[in-house]
Design a protein around this motif. Structure first.
Motif, PDB file in Angstrom:
ATOM      1  N   CYS A 194       0.817  -1.212   0.000  1.00  0.00           N
ATOM      2  CA  CYS A 194       0.000   0.000   0.000  1.00  0.00           C
ATOM      3  C   CYS A 194       0.851   1.262   0.000  1.00  0.00           C
ATOM      4  O   CYS A 194       0.457   2.275  -0.578  1.00  0.00           O
ATOM      5  CB  CYS A 194      -0.968  -0.017   1.175  1.00  0.00           C
ATOM      6  N   GLU A 195       2.013   1.213   0.638  1.00  0.00           N
ATOM      7  CA  GLU A 195       2.928   2.347   0.566  1.00  0.00           C
ATOM      8  C   GLU A 195       3.366   2.586  -0.874  1.00  0.00           C
ATOM      9  O   GLU A 195       3.419   3.735  -1.336  1.00  0.00           O
ATOM     10  CB  GLU A 195       4.164   2.099   1.435  1.00  0.00           C
TER      11      GLU A 195
ATOM     12  N   MET B 284       2.702   5.871  -3.296  1.00  0.00           N
ATOM     13  CA  MET B 284       3.756   6.592  -4.020  1.00  0.00           C
ATOM     14  C   MET B 284       3.435   6.669  -5.512  1.00  0.00           C
ATOM     15  O   MET B 284       3.653   7.709  -6.149  1.00  0.00           O
ATOM     16  CB  MET B 284       5.105   5.922  -3.795  1.00  0.00           C
ATOM     17  N   VAL B 285       2.921   5.585  -6.067  1.00  0.00           N
ATOM     18  CA  VAL B 285       2.553   5.572  -7.481  1.00  0.00           C
ATOM     19  C   VAL B 285       1.421   6.564  -7.733  1.00  0.00           C
ATOM     20  O   VAL B 285       1.437   7.309  -8.731  1.00  0.00           O
ATOM     21  CB  VAL B 285       2.165   4.143  -7.933  1.00  0.00           C
ATOM     22  N   MET B 286       0.437   6.616  -6.848  1.00  0.00           N
ATOM     23  CA  MET B 286      -0.692   7.532  -7.027  1.00  0.00           C
ATOM     24  C   MET B 286      -0.250   8.989  -6.906  1.00  0.00           C
ATOM     25  O   MET B 286      -0.713   9.846  -7.659  1.00  0.00           O
ATOM     26  CB  MET B 286      -1.803   7.225  -6.013  1.00  0.00           C
ATOM     27  N   ILE B 287       0.646   9.274  -5.980  1.00  0.00           N
ATOM     28  CA  ILE B 287       1.161  10.643  -5.852  1.00  0.00           C
ATOM     29  C   ILE B 287       1.940  11.024  -7.111  1.00  0.00           C
ATOM     30  O   ILE B 287       1.774  12.124  -7.652  1.00  0.00           O
ATOM     31  CB  ILE B 287       2.034  10.792  -4.589  1.00  0.00           C
ATOM     32  N   SER B 288       2.761  10.102  -7.591  1.00  0.00           N
ATOM     33  CA  SER B 288       3.514  10.356  -8.831  1.00  0.00           C
ATOM     34  C   SER B 288       2.570  10.566 -10.006  1.00  0.00           C
ATOM     35  O   SER B 288       2.790  11.449 -10.838  1.00  0.00           O
ATOM     36  CB  SER B 288       4.456   9.189  -9.127  1.00  0.00           C
ATOM     37  N   ALA B 289       1.529   9.756 -10.066  1.00  0.00           N
ATOM     38  CA  ALA B 289       0.556   9.900 -11.152  1.00  0.00           C
ATOM     39  C   ALA B 289      -0.151  11.244 -11.072  1.00  0.00           C
ATOM     40  O   ALA B 289      -0.366  11.903 -12.103  1.00  0.00           O
ATOM     41  CB  ALA B 289      -0.464   8.760 -11.105  1.00  0.00           C
ATOM     42  N   LEU B 290      -0.503  11.673  -9.870  1.00  0.00           N
ATOM     43  CA  LEU B 290      -1.139  12.986  -9.711  1.00  0.00           C
ATOM     44  C   LEU B 290      -0.224  14.104 -10.203  1.00  0.00           C
ATOM     45  O   LEU B 290      -0.663  14.992 -10.949  1.00  0.00           O
ATOM     46  CB  LEU B 290      -1.493  13.226  -8.242  1.00  0.00           C
ATOM     47  N   VAL B 291       1.021  14.059  -9.803  1.00  0.00           N
ATOM     48  CA  VAL B 291       1.971  15.087 -10.232  1.00  0.00           C
ATOM     49  C   VAL B 291       2.123  15.066 -11.748  1.00  0.00           C
ATOM     50  O   VAL B 291       2.064  16.114 -12.412  1.00  0.00           O
ATOM     51  CB  VAL B 291       3.333  14.896  -9.531  1.00  0.00           C
ATOM     52  N   LEU B 292       2.310  13.886 -12.310  1.00  0.00           N
ATOM     53  CA  LEU B 292       2.486  13.752 -13.750  1.00  0.00           C
ATOM     54  C   LEU B 292       1.248  14.248 -14.512  1.00  0.00           C
ATOM     55  O   LEU B 292       1.376  14.996 -15.495  1.00  0.00           O
ATOM     56  CB  LEU B 292       2.774  12.297 -14.118  1.00  0.00           C
TER      57      LEU B 292
ATOM     58  N   GLY C  65      -9.013  12.607  -9.712  1.00  0.00           N
ATOM     59  CA  GLY C  65      -9.933  12.212  -8.637  1.00  0.00           C
ATOM     60  C   GLY C  65      -9.759  10.763  -8.246  1.00  0.00           C
ATOM     61  O   GLY C  65      -9.737  10.419  -7.055  1.00  0.00           O
ATOM     62  N   ILE C  66      -9.615   9.895  -9.234  1.00  0.00           N
ATOM     63  CA  ILE C  66      -9.402   8.465  -8.956  1.00  0.00           C
ATOM     64  C   ILE C  66      -8.075   8.273  -8.220  1.00  0.00           C
ATOM     65  O   ILE C  66      -8.010   7.576  -7.200  1.00  0.00           O
ATOM     66  CB  ILE C  66      -9.434   7.652 -10.263  1.00  0.00           C
ATOM     67  N   CYS C  67      -7.024   8.901  -8.721  1.00  0.00           N
ATOM     68  CA  CYS C  67      -5.704   8.774  -8.080  1.00  0.00           C
ATOM     69  C   CYS C  67      -5.735   9.305  -6.650  1.00  0.00           C
ATOM     70  O   CYS C  67      -5.153   8.708  -5.735  1.00  0.00           O
ATOM     71  CB  CYS C  67      -4.636   9.515  -8.876  1.00  0.00           C
ATOM     72  N   PHE C  68      -6.423  10.421  -6.445  1.00  0.00           N
ATOM     73  CA  PHE C  68      -6.494  10.998  -5.108  1.00  0.00           C
ATOM     74  C   PHE C  68      -7.215  10.071  -4.140  1.00  0.00           C
ATOM     75  O   PHE C  68      -6.763   9.865  -3.005  1.00  0.00           O
ATOM     76  CB  PHE C  68      -7.187  12.368  -5.138  1.00  0.00           C
ATOM     77  N   LEU C  69      -8.337   9.510  -4.562  1.00  0.00           N
ATOM     78  CA  LEU C  69      -9.075   8.618  -3.663  1.00  0.00           C
ATOM     79  C   LEU C  69      -8.282   7.355  -3.351  1.00  0.00           C
ATOM     80  O   LEU C  69      -8.293   6.872  -2.212  1.00  0.00           O
ATOM     81  CB  LEU C  69     -10.443   8.282  -4.251  1.00  0.00           C
ATOM     82  N   TRP C  70      -7.578   6.819  -4.344  1.00  0.00           N
ATOM     83  CA  TRP C  70      -6.731   5.659  -4.090  1.00  0.00           C
ATOM     84  C   TRP C  70      -5.624   6.027  -3.109  1.00  0.00           C
ATOM     85  O   TRP C  70      -5.326   5.269  -2.181  1.00  0.00           O
ATOM     86  CB  TRP C  70      -6.160   5.101  -5.394  1.00  0.00           C
TER      87      TRP C  70
ATOM     88  N   PHE D 176      -7.365   6.684   0.558  1.00  0.00           N
ATOM     89  CA  PHE D 176      -7.892   5.511   1.269  1.00  0.00           C
ATOM     90  C   PHE D 176      -6.848   4.418   1.448  1.00  0.00           C
ATOM     91  O   PHE D 176      -6.742   3.839   2.525  1.00  0.00           O
ATOM     92  CB  PHE D 176      -9.137   4.960   0.574  1.00  0.00           C
ATOM     93  N   ILE D 177      -6.079   4.127   0.422  1.00  0.00           N
ATOM     94  CA  ILE D 177      -5.034   3.112   0.560  1.00  0.00           C
ATOM     95  C   ILE D 177      -3.954   3.626   1.514  1.00  0.00           C
ATOM     96  O   ILE D 177      -3.313   2.850   2.223  1.00  0.00           O
ATOM     97  CB  ILE D 177      -4.458   2.709  -0.811  1.00  0.00           C
ATOM     98  N   GLY D 178      -3.774   4.936   1.575  1.00  0.00           N
ATOM     99  CA  GLY D 178      -2.819   5.520   2.511  1.00  0.00           C
ATOM    100  C   GLY D 178      -3.190   5.308   3.967  1.00  0.00           C
ATOM    101  O   GLY D 178      -2.333   5.378   4.856  1.00  0.00           O
ATOM    102  N   LEU D 179      -4.450   5.027   4.236  1.00  0.00           N
ATOM    103  CA  LEU D 179      -4.862   4.727   5.610  1.00  0.00           C
ATOM    104  C   LEU D 179      -4.230   3.430   6.116  1.00  0.00           C
ATOM    105  O   LEU D 179      -3.972   3.280   7.311  1.00  0.00           O
ATOM    106  CB  LEU D 179      -6.392   4.603   5.694  1.00  0.00           C
ATOM    107  N   ILE D 180      -3.975   2.503   5.207  1.00  0.00           N
ATOM    108  CA  ILE D 180      -3.457   1.193   5.617  1.00  0.00           C
ATOM    109  C   ILE D 180      -2.068   1.311   6.235  1.00  0.00           C
ATOM    110  O   ILE D 180      -1.859   0.851   7.365  1.00  0.00           O
ATOM    111  CB  ILE D 180      -3.518   0.188   4.449  1.00  0.00           C
TER     112      ILE D 180
END
Length: 167
Positions: free
Chosen positions: A15-16, A20-28, A52-57, A60-64
């Motif tokens: 999940c970590e 990281m992938v979702m944050i990178s995707a948001l920036v990109l 929006g999809i990347c942010f929610l992933w 929520f996955i960041g909670l784990i």
């Protein structure tokens, strides 16, 4: 319990990486959209939905990993100042609320599925259902609930072991 802990450790690490992938995707996505708008006078409407999809992933996955590493808001400031039964009571109340949060997240996902599974994003050429943005809520809710049960059981067993040693 050791096998369960190893499994939850692996899940938290995965999940970590997802975060990281979702944050990178948001920036990109955001930088690409800014370049397209400002230099090429173009825009892709789906960027907002992808973000929006990347942010929610990410959220929520960041909670784990946060829950796994005890990074969420806790009542340590109370339990660290108390001893004995009061400390145990605060611990169990805290874990009961965590368990309820996890269960509610899973129930919310289950209740939303009939409404969001039939809808798709209009800006994507593929038929991507809205469910994709709610899946991480269910995953993190299930994780939080299962780990809360594990932590409650461990504490009960530790207390029962301490009681049997006293007797």
């Amino acid at each position: 319990m050791n096998i369960f802990k190893r499994i939850t450790d692996v899940i938290a690490k995965v999940c970590e990486v997802i975060c990281m992938v979702m944050i990178s995707a948001l920036v990109l996505l955001i930088v690409t959209e800014l370049i397209r708008r400002n230099f090429f006078n173009q825009s892709y409407r789906g960027t907002i939905e992808l973000c929006g999809i990347c942010f929610l992933w990410m959220a929520f996955i960041g909670l784990i990993p946060l829950y796994h590493d005890s990074g969420l808001m806790r009542l340590d400031f109370l339990s660290s100042r108390t001893r004995g039964a009061a400390s145990d009571l605060i611990y169990f109340v805290n874990k009961a609320f965590s368990l309820m949060l996890g269960v509610i997240m899973v129930i919310a996902f289950k209740d939303q599925v009939p409404f969001v599974a039939s809808r798709t994003y209009s800006t994507f050429s593929l038929k991507v259902p809205y469910t994709i943005q709610y899946v991480p809520m269910a995953i993190s809710g299930a994780y939080i609930a299962l780990v809360s049960v594990q932590q409650i059981l461990e504490r009960v067993l530790a207390l029962a072991g301490a009681q049997s040693k006293k007797a």
